[in-house]
Design an enzyme around this catalytic site. Structure first.
Site, PDB file in Angstrom:
ATOM      1  N   TYR A 140      -3.995   4.623   6.150  1.00 44.53           N
ATOM      2  CA  TYR A 140      -4.474   3.991   7.398  1.00 44.53           C
ATOM      3  C   TYR A 140      -5.603   4.807   8.027  1.00 44.53           C
ATOM      4  CZ  TYR A 140      -0.490   0.877   7.101  1.00 44.53           C
ATOM      5  OH  TYR A 140       0.405  -0.069   6.668  1.00 44.53           O
TER       6      TYR A 140
ATOM      7  N   LYS B  32       0.836  -1.187   0.000  1.00 42.31           N
ATOM      8  CA  LYS B  32       0.000   0.000   0.000  1.00 42.31           C
ATOM      9  C   LYS B  32       0.872   1.238   0.000  1.00 42.31           C
ATOM     10  CE  LYS B  32       0.817   1.891   3.353  1.00 42.31           C
ATOM     11  NZ  LYS B  32       2.087   2.419   3.961  1.00 42.31           N
TER      12      LYS B  32
HETATM   13  P1  NAD Z   1      12.329   2.108   1.729  1.00 41.51           P
HETATM   14  O1  NAD Z   1      12.722   3.444   1.223  1.00 41.51           O
HETATM   15  O2  NAD Z   1      12.911   1.644   3.021  1.00 41.51           O
HETATM   16  O3  NAD Z   1      12.637   1.000   0.641  1.00 41.51           O
HETATM   17  C1  NAD Z   1      12.368   1.217  -0.732  1.00 41.51           C
HETATM   18  C2  NAD Z   1      13.186   0.253  -1.564  1.00 41.51           C
HETATM   19  O4  NAD Z   1      13.000   0.598  -2.939  1.00 41.51           O
HETATM   20  C3  NAD Z   1      14.694   0.327  -1.279  1.00 41.51           C
HETATM   21  O5  NAD Z   1      15.226  -0.965  -1.263  1.00 41.51           O
HETATM   22  C4  NAD Z   1      15.237   1.111  -2.470  1.00 41.51           C
HETATM   23  O6  NAD Z   1      16.581   0.772  -2.782  1.00 41.51           O
HETATM   24  C5  NAD Z   1      14.279   0.669  -3.567  1.00 41.51           C
HETATM   25  N1  NAD Z   1      14.235   1.619  -4.670  1.00 41.51           N
HETATM   26  C6  NAD Z   1      14.381   1.291  -5.956  1.00 41.51           C
HETATM   27  N2  NAD Z   1      14.339   2.375  -6.739  1.00 41.51           N
HETATM   28  C7  NAD Z   1      14.182   3.429  -5.928  1.00 41.51           C
HETATM   29  C8  NAD Z   1      14.091   4.830  -6.147  1.00 41.51           C
HETATM   30  N3  NAD Z   1      14.117   5.363  -7.371  1.00 41.51           N
HETATM   31  N4  NAD Z   1      13.932   5.619  -5.069  1.00 41.51           N
HETATM   32  C9  NAD Z   1      13.864   5.111  -3.827  1.00 41.51           C
HETATM   33  N5  NAD Z   1      13.944   3.778  -3.556  1.00 41.51           N
HETATM   34  C10 NAD Z   1      14.121   2.957  -4.601  1.00 41.51           C
HETATM   35  O7  NAD Z   1      10.745   2.121   1.780  1.00 41.51           O
HETATM   36  P2  NAD Z   1       9.786   1.153   2.611  1.00 41.51           P
HETATM   37  O8  NAD Z   1       9.437   1.822   3.889  1.00 41.51           O
HETATM   38  O9  NAD Z   1      10.324  -0.215   2.638  1.00 41.51           O
HETATM   39  O10 NAD Z   1       8.464   1.210   1.714  1.00 41.51           O
HETATM   40  C11 NAD Z   1       8.295   0.437   0.533  1.00 41.51           C
HETATM   41  C12 NAD Z   1       6.804   0.180   0.305  1.00 41.51           C
HETATM   42  O11 NAD Z   1       6.301  -0.530   1.425  1.00 41.51           O
HETATM   43  C13 NAD Z   1       5.952   1.445   0.201  1.00 41.51           C
HETATM   44  O12 NAD Z   1       4.865   1.222  -0.662  1.00 41.51           O
HETATM   45  C14 NAD Z   1       5.439   1.623   1.614  1.00 41.51           C
HETATM   46  O13 NAD Z   1       4.236   2.357   1.716  1.00 41.51           O
HETATM   47  C15 NAD Z   1       5.234   0.185   2.013  1.00 41.51           C
HETATM   48  N6  NAD Z   1       5.266  -0.010   3.472  1.00 41.51           N
HETATM   49  C16 NAD Z   1       4.236  -0.684   4.018  1.00 41.51           C
HETATM   50  C17 NAD Z   1       4.194  -0.886   5.366  1.00 41.51           C
HETATM   51  C18 NAD Z   1       3.038  -1.646   5.965  1.00 41.51           C
HETATM   52  O14 NAD Z   1       2.908  -1.643   7.177  1.00 41.51           O
HETATM   53  N7  NAD Z   1       2.231  -2.338   5.157  1.00 41.51           N
HETATM   54  C19 NAD Z   1       5.201  -0.389   6.181  1.00 41.51           C
HETATM   55  C20 NAD Z   1       6.268   0.280   5.582  1.00 41.51           C
HETATM   56  C21 NAD Z   1       6.292   0.469   4.215  1.00 41.51           C
END
Ligand code: NAD
Length: 362
Positions: free
Chosen positions: A218, A134
């Site tokens: 949320y 999401k």
């Molecule tokens: P994050 O920034 O920690 O990770 C993003 C990943 O994408 C990294 O590994 C990064 O290297 C990669 N990536 C590839 N191309 C990129 C670019 N151009 N710019 C930035 N990153 C790039 O983010 P996250 O917190 O892991 O979030 C990822 C997804 O998961 C989002 O959709 C977020 O909303 C979702 N999320 C959901 C929950 C939940 O509770 N369901 C919790 C956290 C995150």
């Protein structure tokens, strides 16, 4: 002669299996004998590293079979930590070759929201079922394209709404459905945390940032699930207390929703304020949940003394197990792509309201 007979019998068995599973592409192609589906995580950032990979060590219906990453050092670290074979490790360029890998049944897209569409569509074209984090994508058009690609390629699409798998949230949905306290009159729904980062995709418009591209869903889900209805009118206001960091997206969003039954919701979401609760006032009672969307420990109570407190080991493990069971049994997913799209329809209306300063009808 013996050999020919064995081959003939085994080809009969295969033909039988093909007929039996012909309605379900997953079972037909790979899973007739599988008791666990192989998941490949795409994007090895915070959520994959800290929540999904550990949860996949607890799941019963699936396991961490592969990874897709743009960072070779991460591939090495994950390979060593989770014993992932080289043949199941991809980068963003060779990802499409996953089509030929029978170990991978499901691709789980865990990238910034603006990248969800591209990778969901590529996974669907590779013939893999897809889980997508999401919010589903920045626009309704993106969401529709993702749904269409999955339909066209006969694969299923689930959105990672972990809370909808949480019995504490399901208790709220049940109250709405049964009209336990009569109609919903007023909802207060909040989801926010203080994000200290200064240069992350959550602060970048092109990558799908802004609080509505993260915690906002949320607050919105709290209101939608508590009514069991879709909002018809929206009024919203965006703000920031850190304009040096939140230059192109909102840090905080407040939005009011009107539902067809007359229920109203006041929702708040922020990257600058710690808050996480849901309060529902009905004709004849109330329900409170605090927190409402934490990874664990969501709990609350109702005006008749009912306590809401169902501890679960791992929301993410439950979510992936339930979604994989739905794939294996060819049953309904709890949160399919259409559910992700419903949220984004409201998110688009929220931004329209901010831009116009007016109430927007959906
Ligand atoms: P994050 O920034 O920690 O990770 C993003 C990943 O994408 C990294 O590994 C990064 O290297 C990669 N990536 C590839 N191309 C990129 C670019 N151009 N710019 C930035 N990153 C790039 O983010 P996250 O917190 O892991 O979030 C990822 C997804 O998961 C989002 O959709 C977020 O909303 C979702 N999320 C959901 C929950 C939940 O509770 N369901 C919790 C956290 C995150």
């Amino acid at each position: 002669m013996q050999l020919e007979r064995r081959e003939f019998l085994s080809s009969l068995a295969l033909a039988g299996a093909a007929t039996l599973f012909s309605g379900n592409p997953l079972l037909a192609s790979t899973a007739a004998a599988k008791d666990k589906l192989g998941i490949a995580l795409v994007g090895l950032g915070y959520y994959s590293t800290d929540l999904l990979a550990p949860a996949l060590q607890q799941t019963e219906k699936c396991y961490l079979a592969g990874i897709v990453t743009g960072t070779p050092a991460k591939a090495e670290a994950w390979k060593a930590k989770y014993q992932i074979p080289d043949k199941n490790i991809y980068n963003y360029q060779n990802f499409d070759q996953i089509a030929n890998n029978p170990d991978i049944d499901v691709v789980y897209v865990v990238l910034p929201p603006s990248m969800h569409r591209e990778f969901v569509v590529r996974a669907a074209k590779a013939g893999k079922h897809v889980f997508c984090e999401k919010p589903m994508a920045p626009s309704v058009a993106d969401c529709q394209a993702m749904i269409d690609a999955c339909k066209k390629n006969k694969v299923k699409l689930a959105i990672g709404y972990r809370c909808q798998h949480d019995p504490n949230i399901q208790a709220v949905m049940k109250v709405a459905k049964a009209q336990k306290f009569g109609k919903v009159k007023m909802i207060n729904s909040a989801a926010g945390y203080f994000d200290a980062r200064t240069n992350h995709w959550k602060q970048n418009k092109a990558l799908g940032g802004g609080v509505m591209g993260d915690m906002g869903v949320y607050a919105l889900q709290g209101a939608r699930l508590a009514t069991g209805e879709e909002p018809v009118r929206v009024m919203a206001q965006a703000s920031t207390t850190r304009p040096d960091i939140y230059k192109e997206v909102e840090e905080t969003m407040m939005f009011m929703l009107e539902f067809p039954s007359g229920a109203r919701a006041a929702c708040q979401t922020s990257f600058g304020i710690n808050m996480n609760y849901l309060q529902v006032n009905y004709e004849k009672g109330w329900l409170k949940l605090e927190p409402q969307s934490a990874y664990n420990g969501n709990k609350g109570s109702m005006s008749d003394g009912t306590v809401i407190n169902f501890p679960i080991k791992s929301q993410q493990a439950k979510q992936m197990d339930e979604d994989c069971a739905a794939l294996m049994n060819n049953t309904e997913l709890i949160a399919p792509g259409e559910e992700g799209l419903r949220d984004i329809r409201v998110v688009e209306a929220i931004y329209k309201s901010v831009a116009s300063g007016k109430t927007v009808t959906i």
